[in-house]
Write a protein that holds these residues in place. Structure first.
Motif, PDB file in Angstrom:
ATOM      1  N   LEU A  22       0.836  -1.212   0.000  1.00  0.00           N
ATOM      2  CA  LEU A  22       0.000   0.000   0.000  1.00  0.00           C
ATOM      3  C   LEU A  22       0.865   1.255   0.000  1.00  0.00           C
ATOM      4  CD1 LEU A  22      -2.712  -1.157   2.562  1.00  0.00           C
ATOM      5  CD2 LEU A  22      -3.154  -0.542   0.165  1.00  0.00           C
ATOM      6  N   ILE A  23       1.924   1.252   0.786  1.00  0.00           N
ATOM      7  CA  ILE A  23       2.821   2.415   0.820  1.00  0.00           C
ATOM      8  C   ILE A  23       3.453   2.636  -0.540  1.00  0.00           C
ATOM      9  CG2 ILE A  23       5.022   3.236   1.761  1.00  0.00           C
ATOM     10  CD1 ILE A  23       4.156   1.888   4.439  1.00  0.00           C
ATOM     11  N   GLU A  24       3.940   1.576  -1.147  1.00  0.00           N
ATOM     12  CA  GLU A  24       4.652   1.728  -2.418  1.00  0.00           C
ATOM     13  C   GLU A  24       3.719   2.052  -3.567  1.00  0.00           C
ATOM     14  OE1 GLU A  24       7.650   2.133  -2.195  1.00  0.00           O
ATOM     15  OE2 GLU A  24       7.963   1.285  -0.191  1.00  0.00           O
ATOM     16  N   THR A  25       2.409   1.839  -3.398  1.00  0.00           N
ATOM     17  CA  THR A  25       1.436   2.216  -4.425  1.00  0.00           C
ATOM     18  C   THR A  25       0.701   3.499  -4.058  1.00  0.00           C
ATOM     19  OG1 THR A  25      -0.198   0.713  -3.424  1.00  0.00           O
ATOM     20  CG2 THR A  25       1.101  -0.132  -5.271  1.00  0.00           C
ATOM     21  N   ALA A  59      -2.368   1.967   4.763  1.00  0.00           N
ATOM     22  CA  ALA A  59      -1.189   1.341   5.362  1.00  0.00           C
ATOM     23  C   ALA A  59      -1.074   1.723   6.832  1.00  0.00           C
ATOM     24  CB  ALA A  59       0.068   1.758   4.602  1.00  0.00           C
ATOM     25  N   ARG A  60      -1.301   2.979   7.133  1.00  0.00           N
ATOM     26  CA  ARG A  60      -1.255   3.440   8.525  1.00  0.00           C
ATOM     27  C   ARG A  60      -2.286   2.707   9.371  1.00  0.00           C
ATOM     28  NH1 ARG A  60      -4.453   7.495  10.725  1.00  0.00           N
ATOM     29  NH2 ARG A  60      -3.759   8.256  12.777  1.00  0.00           N
ATOM     30  N   LYS A 111       5.957   8.807   1.258  1.00  0.00           N
ATOM     31  CA  LYS A 111       6.360   7.398   1.199  1.00  0.00           C
ATOM     32  C   LYS A 111       7.589   7.118   2.044  1.00  0.00           C
ATOM     33  CE  LYS A 111       4.632   5.892  -3.331  1.00  0.00           C
ATOM     34  NZ  LYS A 111       5.030   5.292  -4.630  1.00  0.00           N
ATOM     35  N   GLU A 112       8.538   8.032   2.031  1.00  0.00           N
ATOM     36  CA  GLU A 112       9.792   7.782   2.725  1.00  0.00           C
ATOM     37  C   GLU A 112       9.569   7.562   4.218  1.00  0.00           C
ATOM     38  OE1 GLU A 112      12.661  10.852   2.269  1.00  0.00           O
ATOM     39  OE2 GLU A 112      14.271   9.705   3.229  1.00  0.00           O
TER      40      GLU A 112
END
Length: 586
Positions: A449-452, A458-459, A497-498
């Protein structure tokens, strides 16, 4: 064999024994044609397809400390989570795993045992597939045969995933190779890393298509387990091929990340879920709870009325010294891992967690607070061992504190009061080995989810995991309640994202610590060399209450472009000379 004896008989004729030749030959023929006693013939075994499938399942737990299928030496000792332990660096041959710099094709020689036994496991799967093909429908019916074939494909892919995870390019020996007897003509570089992963995925997909969501028999693979494994395969591939030059954030494949989301969605909407208390996950009475999607089944002798039960011999070395009759004090948490559980205002201390050596002392709370999962994961002096005050740890519960410190691993062992199964000098535990547990899969989903770009969802997942940790104090670790502090991540931590990636990677470390996968996570993210070399530099200065240890890390170094995968075992390279190609750098 008959031709050998007939040649012998011809010699007897030349010596004047022709008169007795006929009767002797008949006697020898009768002798050598007798079926061996106490074993089952291959033809009879192959005609029993359901039993052949059971034999393939049996290999899941048919391991030993020199070839543990849960890969604890390969996934933890190689990382910043764990030190080898034992009586010193020469106790077992695993020391090269913790320093990397002395790792060769022949050291440790345990690698050859791992390779051999994983291929033995694949051989059983191939035989089961051939048996199902020849006899399945007649004896089991078409529907059950299809399910059993799906189970065996799942098992074979499970073993192959481990092989590729360890050695990158390996020979693909399937049922066709078995039928054609071409094992010794099958090269390990016939397929690329990606092609091997696609073969594994194809078998998991075939299993997914035919397996039911629930199985009547516990321990069998089902559709949800296949979905979870597909997600794991796609996530592994989505970051790159494992070598740092081709792996990491700049190499992320968004299409493969979508596949992770597709299959983790299946798991999310299944019968599985978060077990309410984190500590319960690692107690044998909860071993097949809703948290357990797929696990290697183990039992004690009281469970199955055998001498030693179906014990977990892979973790036999990892009992605490002086707590267990045969506790050999291996698989010891690092100071770096303990420091990672530090919190400030309930949140991880990402940037300065390792600036100062800290450890909690029972009954002596300080301003430094800790994530509750520390007390479920790491055994520490002054604290009850696995929640039991009558077995409180002291500094005497470490074999070599000047080498490996005072911490002990907790997750893979039961409570001491429940008794023990052992065959002196070895200790065995009736603990299941998790292959896939629900929280692991949900963190895979959060990663995708984070990478998309779906940072909010995601949280939500990561905070659900942290909330469970927050709720896991009163039942088992009330004695540490005043030392625990954990909070949920605010929105501000998931604005890009980071930062979200940092939260996810930290959460995987704390949640899955000492569960044999830390190194594979670091490799997947493309950060193994920077993480491990920094760890070696600092960990060699570890001190606990005045005792220094881990100084052997002064000789450790991880080399990117070489160490990402393990060297093919020397014995395998020269079993059929020229058949296998060694991994680069070795």
């Amino acid at each position: 064999m008959k031709s050998i004896y007939k040649a012998f008989y011809a010699g007897l004729v030349g010596c004047g024994f022709a008169a007795t030749l006929t009767s002797c030959e008949k006697a020898f023929d009768d002798f050598i044609d007798v079926e061996p006693q106490g074993v089952i013939s291959e033809d009879l075994a192959m005609s029993q397809p359901d039993e052949m499938v059971t034999a393939a399942y049996a290999k899941l737990g048919d391991d030993w400390y020199t070839y543990p299928f849960n890969l604890w030496p390969y996934g933890d000792l190689t990382s910043d989570d764990a030190l080898k332990g034992g009586s010193g660096t020469t106790d077992t041959n695993y020391h090269p795993f913790e320093v990397w710099s002395t790792l060769t094709a022949s050291t440790p020689d345990h690698m050859d045992e791992m390779w051999y036994h994983l291929y033995c496991s694949i051989s059983r799967c191939n035989r089961a597939l051939v048996s199902l093909e020849q006899y399945g429908e007649d004896k089991l019916g078409a529907q059950l045969t299809a399910v059993r074939k799906g189970e065996v494909l799942f098992l074979r892919s499970h073993f192959y995933f481990k092989l590729v995870q360890l050695w990158n390019q390996v020979p693909w020996v399937d049922e066709e190779v078995y039928k054609n007897h071409t094992e010794e003509q099958t090269r390990n570089d016939e397929f690329t890393h990606e092609e091997l992963m696609q073969k594994i995925i194809a078998d998991f997909k075939a299993a997914y298509d035919v397996l039911p969501e629930r199985q009547a028999d516990g321990g069998r693979a089902n559709k949800i387990a296949a979905a979870a494994y597909l997600a794991k395969c796609y996530l592994t591939m989505a970051w790159g091929d494992g070598y740092e030059a081709n792996t990491g954030v700049s190499h992320i494949n968004q299409q493969l990340m979508q596949e992770v989301l597709k299959y983790t969605d299946v798991v999310k909407n299944s019968q599985y879920g978060y077990l309410e208390d984190f500590g319960d996950i690692f107690l044998p009475e909860y071993k097949n709870s809703k948290e357990s999607i797929f696990a290697v089944q183990h039992s004690g002798y009281e469970d199955d009325n055998t001498l030693y039960g179906r014990a977990n011999w892979s973790n036999m070395l990892n009992g605490c010294w002086g707590i267990w009759s045969c506790g050999w004090d291996f698989h010891k948490p690092s100071q770096n891992l303990v420091n990672a559980f530090k919190t400030k205002d309930g949140l991880p201390m990402f940037n300065d967690f390792n600036n100062e050596i800290s450890f909690p002392v029972n009954g002596m709370p300080t301003d430094q607070k800790w994530d509750p999962r520390l007390f479920h994961t790491v055994g520490m002096p002054t604290f009850p061992y696995k929640y039991e005050e009558e077995y409180t740890m002291t500094k005497d519960n470490s074999r070599t504190p000047n080498t490996y410190g005072y911490y002990a691993s907790l997750k893979e062992v039961p409570q001491r009061s429940k008794g023990e199964t052992f065959d002196n000098p070895w200790q065995a535990f009736a603990m299941n080995d998790y292959v896939l547990r629900y929280t692991d899969v949900m963190l895979m989903r959060a990663e995708a989810l984070i990478e998309t770009g779906a940072l909010g969802e995601a949280r939500d997942i990561i905070n659900a995991v942290r909330q469970r940790a927050k709720n896991s104090v009163a039942k088992h670790i009330q004695y540490a309640a005043n030392q625990c502090e954990i909070a949920l991540y605010p929105d501000s931590y998931f604005q890009n994202k980071e930062q979200a990636r940092q939260c996810l990677q930290w959460e995987r470390r704390l949640e899955l610590a000492m569960e044999n996968g830390r190194y594979f996570d670091l490799r997947r993210w493309g950060i193994a060399s920077q993480t491990l070399n920094k760890f070696f530099e600092v960990e060699q200065n570890s001190v606990y209450d005045g005792q220094t240890y881990a100084q052997y890390y002064k000789d450790a170094h991880y080399t990117a472009g070489k160490n990402e995968y393990f060297p093919l075992p020397y014995i395998q390279l020269f079993y059929v000379p020229g058949l296998y190609t060694q991994n680069k750098g070795y």
